[in-house]
Design an enzyme around this catalytic site. Sequence first.
Site, short mmCIF file in Angstrom:
data_model
loop_
_atom_site.label_atom_id
_atom_site.label_comp_id
_atom_site.label_asym_id
_atom_site.label_seq_id
_atom_site.Cartn_x
_atom_site.Cartn_y
_atom_site.Cartn_z
N ARG A 238 0.84 -1.20 0.00
CA ARG A 238 0.00 0.00 0.00
C ARG A 238 0.88 1.25 0.00
NH1 ARG A 238 -3.67 -2.30 -1.70
NH2 ARG A 238 -5.70 -2.72 -0.78
N GLU A 267 -3.48 7.60 -4.81
CA GLU A 267 -3.84 7.09 -6.15
C GLU A 267 -5.15 7.68 -6.65
OE1 GLU A 267 -3.78 2.82 -5.86
OE2 GLU A 267 -1.77 2.81 -5.06
N HIS A 285 -0.86 0.42 -10.11
CA HIS A 285 -1.59 -0.52 -9.22
C HIS A 285 -2.19 -1.68 -10.03
CE1 HIS A 285 -3.85 -0.72 -5.13
NE2 HIS A 285 -3.71 -1.94 -5.64
P1 NAP Z 1 -1.63 -11.20 4.81
O1 NAP Z 1 -1.53 -12.65 4.51
O2 NAP Z 1 -2.56 -10.76 5.89
O3 NAP Z 1 -0.14 -10.70 5.16
C1 NAP Z 1 0.13 -9.48 5.73
C2 NAP Z 1 1.46 -9.61 6.49
O4 NAP Z 1 1.83 -8.32 6.98
C3 NAP Z 1 1.36 -10.54 7.69
O5 NAP Z 1 2.46 -11.40 7.66
C4 NAP Z 1 1.44 -9.63 8.90
O6 NAP Z 1 2.13 -10.28 9.97
C5 NAP Z 1 2.22 -8.43 8.36
N1 NAP Z 1 1.83 -7.20 9.02
C6 NAP Z 1 0.59 -6.69 9.14
N2 NAP Z 1 0.61 -5.56 9.84
C7 NAP Z 1 1.91 -5.34 10.17
C8 NAP Z 1 2.57 -4.32 10.90
N3 NAP Z 1 1.90 -3.30 11.46
N4 NAP Z 1 3.91 -4.41 11.04
C9 NAP Z 1 4.59 -5.44 10.50
N5 NAP Z 1 4.00 -6.44 9.79
C10 NAP Z 1 2.69 -6.39 9.65
O7 NAP Z 1 -2.02 -10.37 3.54
P2 NAP Z 1 -1.68 -10.66 2.00
O8 NAP Z 1 -2.76 -11.45 1.39
O9 NAP Z 1 -0.28 -11.16 1.92
O10 NAP Z 1 -1.77 -9.14 1.44
C11 NAP Z 1 -0.94 -8.15 1.95
C12 NAP Z 1 -1.29 -6.78 1.45
O11 NAP Z 1 -0.87 -6.62 0.11
C13 NAP Z 1 -2.78 -6.44 1.39
O12 NAP Z 1 -3.28 -6.05 2.65
C14 NAP Z 1 -2.83 -5.30 0.38
O13 NAP Z 1 -2.68 -4.07 1.03
C15 NAP Z 1 -1.61 -5.56 -0.49
N6 NAP Z 1 -2.00 -5.97 -1.86
C16 NAP Z 1 -1.69 -5.15 -2.90
C17 NAP Z 1 -2.03 -5.53 -4.17
C18 NAP Z 1 -1.73 -4.67 -5.36
O14 NAP Z 1 -2.49 -4.68 -6.31
N7 NAP Z 1 -0.59 -3.96 -5.35
C19 NAP Z 1 -2.71 -6.73 -4.39
C20 NAP Z 1 -3.01 -7.53 -3.32
C21 NAP Z 1 -2.62 -7.15 -2.03
P3 NAP Z 1 1.83 -9.91 11.51
O15 NAP Z 1 0.33 -9.95 11.68
O16 NAP Z 1 2.56 -10.95 12.29
O17 NAP Z 1 2.40 -8.56 11.73
C1 8YV Z 2 -6.80 -4.47 -6.25
C2 8YV Z 2 -5.45 -4.75 -4.10
O1 8YV Z 2 -6.17 -3.67 -7.18
O2 8YV Z 2 -6.42 -6.74 -3.32
C3 8YV Z 2 -5.90 -5.67 -3.03
O3 8YV Z 2 -5.70 -5.32 -1.85
O4 8YV Z 2 -4.86 -3.75 -3.85
C4 8YV Z 2 -5.69 -5.11 -5.51
O5 8YV Z 2 -5.79 -6.47 -5.72
C5 8YV Z 2 -7.78 -3.62 -5.57
O6 8YV Z 2 -8.38 -4.23 -4.51
C6 8YV Z 2 -8.84 -3.22 -6.57
O7 8YV Z 2 -9.63 -2.27 -6.05
#
Ligand code: NAP
Ligand code: 8YV
Length: 330
Positions: A238, A267, A285
């Site tokens: 993020r 964004e 994104h």
């Molecule tokens: P997830 O399985 O919940 O993993 C999040 C990780 O972050 C966990 O290991 C958690 O461990 C750690 N974390 C959370 N809060 C923290 C903090 N304050 N300090 C340090 N570590 C922390 O989630 P995921 O499915 O991997 O997705 C992660 C994130 O990627 C989403 O929340 C989203 O924002 C982002 N994302 C972006 C895109 C994109 O399009 N660019 C797409 C999908 C996801 P602990 O709880 O032990 O801290």
């Molecule tokens: C998407 C994301 O772009 O899943 C997330 O957290 O950031 C992305 O997969 C977004 O959710 C679409 O609005």
Amino acid sequence: MNQRHLPVTVLVPGRLHERALARVDATFDMVRIDQVQPELMTPEMKRDVRGVAAMGFLQPIGPAFIDALPNLEIIASFGVGYDAIDAGYAGSKGVMVTNTPDVLTEEVADTALGLLLNTVRELPRAEAYLRAGRWENEGNYPLTPMTLRGRRAGIFGMGRIGMAIAKRLEAFGLSIAYHNRRSVEGLAYTYYPSLEELAGAVDTLISVVPGGAATEKVVNANIFKALGPDGVFINIGRGSTVDEEALIAALRDGTIRAAGLDVFANEPHVPQALIDLPNAVLLPHVASASVHTRNAMADLVVDNLISWFSNGEVLTPVAETAHVTAKAVK
Ligand code: NAP
Ligand code: 8YV
């Protein structure tokens, strides 16, 4: 999937993925408003709406929106990150919140590796060089000062996507360390109890933590200083987690070497200063943005709603509302 019609009113505020929209419309009594704004709801909506399907990432859903819908039971959000939804408040009001984990994990991890390679080996710039006719006229593209060889990767957020990135990095021959609030039991990668310690121990920092108050601007000037002059910063998590001014300064003055960013603080606005920097690779994104993966996310949004209103359970509740139970299955 053929699904019988369920006599439940579901509100879609603002935009939603076309497939999710079509399935909500086919399955429920769908009503729509243009924005996530309680003032746009009619009295009938306020009375009837029991479910919401939303792009939770785009527009904040907070107490005023939730309180405007007294019969609301569930908010099904598109995306795994749900930082724009006040899930804690929803949980306190007995409202279930769901997100779309897992179905996008591999796609996002693929994109992270693409972004890393593009940043380190300058592939977008090399292609632009060819397309501009410079290969033919000026000779070979210069050798890249950076390489993945010998790099030490640090993953900030070793969750579902972090793990999938780590698996790929291992195959690329990089060493791996990580920081979460808690170490992951049984995981062989080196754990650092603070982000700054992780940044100091690696030269390639990949951020994939959720947004929200706990991570607001935690990737700051101190982290870039710790990462050092050969440092590469990749953000696929993020934009809110990064102090963008500090990042721009670090890229300008050589505190770190390069950055690859898929997400930004505000964004779709991207600061001109970032666009002007030759050592930043910027994506709009797109980490999960394939037809395949977005369809899977859309299906999970609707399957959560169907499951809730058919048998009182959801497939993917967020942690803050995992305790919420259905009042009665109609
Ligand atoms: P997830 O399985 O919940 O993993 C999040 C990780 O972050 C966990 O290991 C958690 O461990 C750690 N974390 C959370 N809060 C923290 C903090 N304050 N300090 C340090 N570590 C922390 O989630 P995921 O499915 O991997 O997705 C992660 C994130 O990627 C989403 O929340 C989203 O924002 C982002 N994302 C972006 C895109 C994109 O399009 N660019 C797409 C999908 C996801 P602990 O709880 O032990 O801290
Ligand atoms: C998407 C994301 O772009 O899943 C997330 O957290 O950031 C992305 O997969 C977004 O959710 C679409 O609005």
